[in-house]
Design a protein around this motif. Structure first.
Motif, mmCIF file in Angstrom:
data_model
loop_
_atom_site.group_PDB
_atom_site.id
_atom_site.type_symbol
_atom_site.label_atom_id
_atom_site.label_comp_id
_atom_site.label_asym_id
_atom_site.label_seq_id
_atom_site.Cartn_x
_atom_site.Cartn_y
_atom_site.Cartn_z
ATOM 1 N N HIS A 277 -2.186 8.073 -2.339
ATOM 2 C CA HIS A 277 -3.137 7.583 -3.345
ATOM 3 C C HIS A 277 -4.529 7.351 -2.766
ATOM 4 O O HIS A 277 -5.492 7.193 -3.523
ATOM 5 N N LEU B 277 -0.344 8.327 -6.709
ATOM 6 C CA LEU B 277 -0.450 7.171 -7.592
ATOM 7 C C LEU B 277 -1.850 6.903 -8.105
ATOM 8 O O LEU B 277 -2.027 6.104 -9.034
ATOM 9 N N GLN B 278 -2.874 7.551 -7.523
ATOM 10 C CA GLN B 278 -4.212 7.447 -8.088
ATOM 11 C C GLN B 278 -4.301 8.133 -9.444
ATOM 12 O O GLN B 278 -5.256 7.932 -10.193
ATOM 13 N N SER C 109 1.790 11.293 -11.468
ATOM 14 C CA SER C 109 2.900 10.676 -10.748
ATOM 15 C C SER C 109 4.179 10.720 -11.570
ATOM 16 O O SER C 109 5.266 10.974 -11.036
ATOM 17 N N LEU D 198 6.378 3.393 -4.566
ATOM 18 C CA LEU D 198 5.136 2.771 -4.970
ATOM 19 C C LEU D 198 4.532 2.061 -3.767
ATOM 20 O O LEU D 198 5.180 1.889 -2.739
ATOM 21 N N LEU E 153 -0.233 -2.825 -9.936
ATOM 22 C CA LEU E 153 0.863 -2.071 -10.549
ATOM 23 C C LEU E 153 1.167 -2.553 -11.961
ATOM 24 O O LEU E 153 1.867 -1.870 -12.713
ATOM 25 N N GLY F 235 -0.022 6.265 2.352
ATOM 26 C CA GLY F 235 0.296 6.866 1.069
ATOM 27 C C GLY F 235 -0.638 8.019 0.758
ATOM 28 O O GLY F 235 -1.545 8.353 1.520
ATOM 29 N N THR G 44 1.242 -2.429 1.417
ATOM 30 C CA THR G 44 0.103 -1.750 2.009
ATOM 31 C C THR G 44 -0.984 -2.780 2.271
ATOM 32 O O THR G 44 -0.817 -3.964 1.969
ATOM 33 N N ASN H 85 -0.489 -2.178 -3.820
ATOM 34 C CA ASN H 85 -1.681 -2.000 -4.646
ATOM 35 C C ASN H 85 -2.123 -0.550 -4.505
ATOM 36 O O ASN H 85 -1.856 0.087 -3.494
ATOM 37 N N ILE H 86 -2.769 -0.051 -5.527
ATOM 38 C CA ILE H 86 -3.167 1.359 -5.540
ATOM 39 C C ILE H 86 -4.692 1.403 -5.488
ATOM 40 O O ILE H 86 -5.371 1.306 -6.514
ATOM 41 N N ASN H 87 -5.208 1.470 -4.268
ATOM 42 C CA ASN H 87 -6.667 1.417 -4.066
ATOM 43 C C ASN H 87 -7.259 0.193 -4.750
ATOM 44 O O ASN H 87 -8.341 0.253 -5.350
#
Length: 326
Positions: free
Chosen positions: A78, A115-116, A121, A139, A148, A76, A172, A142-144
């Motif tokens: 992010h 997404l970070q 976004s 999406l 969500l 991704g 991810t 998880n984003i780092n």
């Protein structure tokens, strides 16, 4: 009609940029000369189908796929510094739009998002749909390490709801990934587990209740959601923490999500998802051109369900076409 909902296309523009260096994602070659896109926890082996649209169409023709949805993949954008993520999102989405325009009757695409930066976004999703004719957004589970279900993503969910197009939750690497580093356990087990946790955060945080029109697609049949549905509802009854933001059992919200089948070539798993969410909420996906992809096996598993022709057509393609409005 066969509509492959889950496929990946990085674009040459992205791969060329990452190969220059200076990013969190790294592109390098293994001992056999294969290009690998790597970040801590996992990697993708770059195949021609990740950047050469003619190879994509050739593969579709060979396997009887009528339409294919292109989307980004791990790691991704992010994972990058915010300004770099935003810049790369614009570059990739424009390249995806150009690619789709070459085969508008065969290809659609989802926007990749920085997404970070949830606010950026939301703006990029609107731009990609309204100006680039992309069909929703992507999406990650998880984003780092961020869930969500956090309120910082509400602006993005509001934008997706207003556009009436889906957001696809792709797995991810789990944030605590030490246990998954051996034996390629990250894609084998870590991905479905992280998708499950992402779905539960979206529900138990009250996000799905707050955005009833939000269309969420879970990759890989939702990980373990259909299998754990009874236990999840039992937790809602047993634990106050699991029900404080809900007015009905979690399964009611989970059944309103969509489930695509890539990477789950098992008749029992597909049957479980159909029985849980209903035939209108399940869609075919292959994960092409990832190493684990198998279009023919995925379609054969649908045939093995013993569905009538109308329901078979829904899962093979019509559900995806309707959701994406193509």
């Amino acid at each position: 009609m066969v509509f492959d909902f889950h496929t990946h296309f990085y674009t040459s523009a992205y791969l060329d940029e990452i190969e220059k260096g200076g990013y969190q994602a790294e592109l390098f070659r293994d001992a056999d000369g294969n290009r690998l896109l790597k970040l801590d926890g996992d990697y993708s082996m770059i195949a021609p189908g990740h950047f050469d649209v003619e190879r994509v169409i050739e593969h579709m023709d060979r396997h009887g796929v009528d339409r294919q949805l292109l989307s980004f993949s791990i790691p991704g954008l992010h994972v990058e510094e915010p300004n770099a993520g935003c810049r790369l999102a614009r570059v990739v989405n424009e390249a995806l739009s150009d690619t789709v325009s070459r085969y508008p009757n065969r290809l659609s695409a989802l926007a990749v998002l920085p997404l970070q930066d949830p606010a950026a976004s939301a703006a990029e999703l609107v731009r990609a749909v309204e100006s680039l004719s992309l069909r929703g957004g992507m999406l990650f589970s998880n984003i780092n390490g961020r869930s969500l279900g956090g309120p910082e993503f509400h602006e993005l969910f509001a934008a997706a709801s207003s556009l009436d197009l889906p957001l696809f939750v792709h797995p991810t690497t789990p944030h605590a990934n030490d246990a998954f580093e051996a034996y390629r356990l990250t894609p084998i087990a870590g991905f479905p587990f992280d998708t499950t946790v992402a779905a539960l955060h979206l529900v138990l945080s009250g996000t799905m209740a707050a955005f009833p029109e939000l269309k969420i697609v879970l990759g890989n049949l939702g990980g373990t959601v259909p299998f754990l549905a009874g236990r999840i509802d039992k937790g809602y009854i047993s634990y106050p923490e699991a029900r404080e933001k809900l007015d009905r059992p979690p399964s009611a919200y989970l059944r309103n999500m969509y489930y695509e089948s890539a990477g789950m070539p098992n008749s029992g798993a597909l049957r479980l998802a159909i029985d849980f969410a209903g035939v209108d909420r399940v869609m075919f996906g292959s994960d092409f051109p990832q190493q684990i992809a198998d279009v023919d096996l995925g379609l054969r598993v649908i045939e093995e369900q013993g569905l009538d022709e109308a329901d078979r057509q829904r899962i093979a393609g019509l559900n995806a076409a309707g959701l994406l409005k193509v």
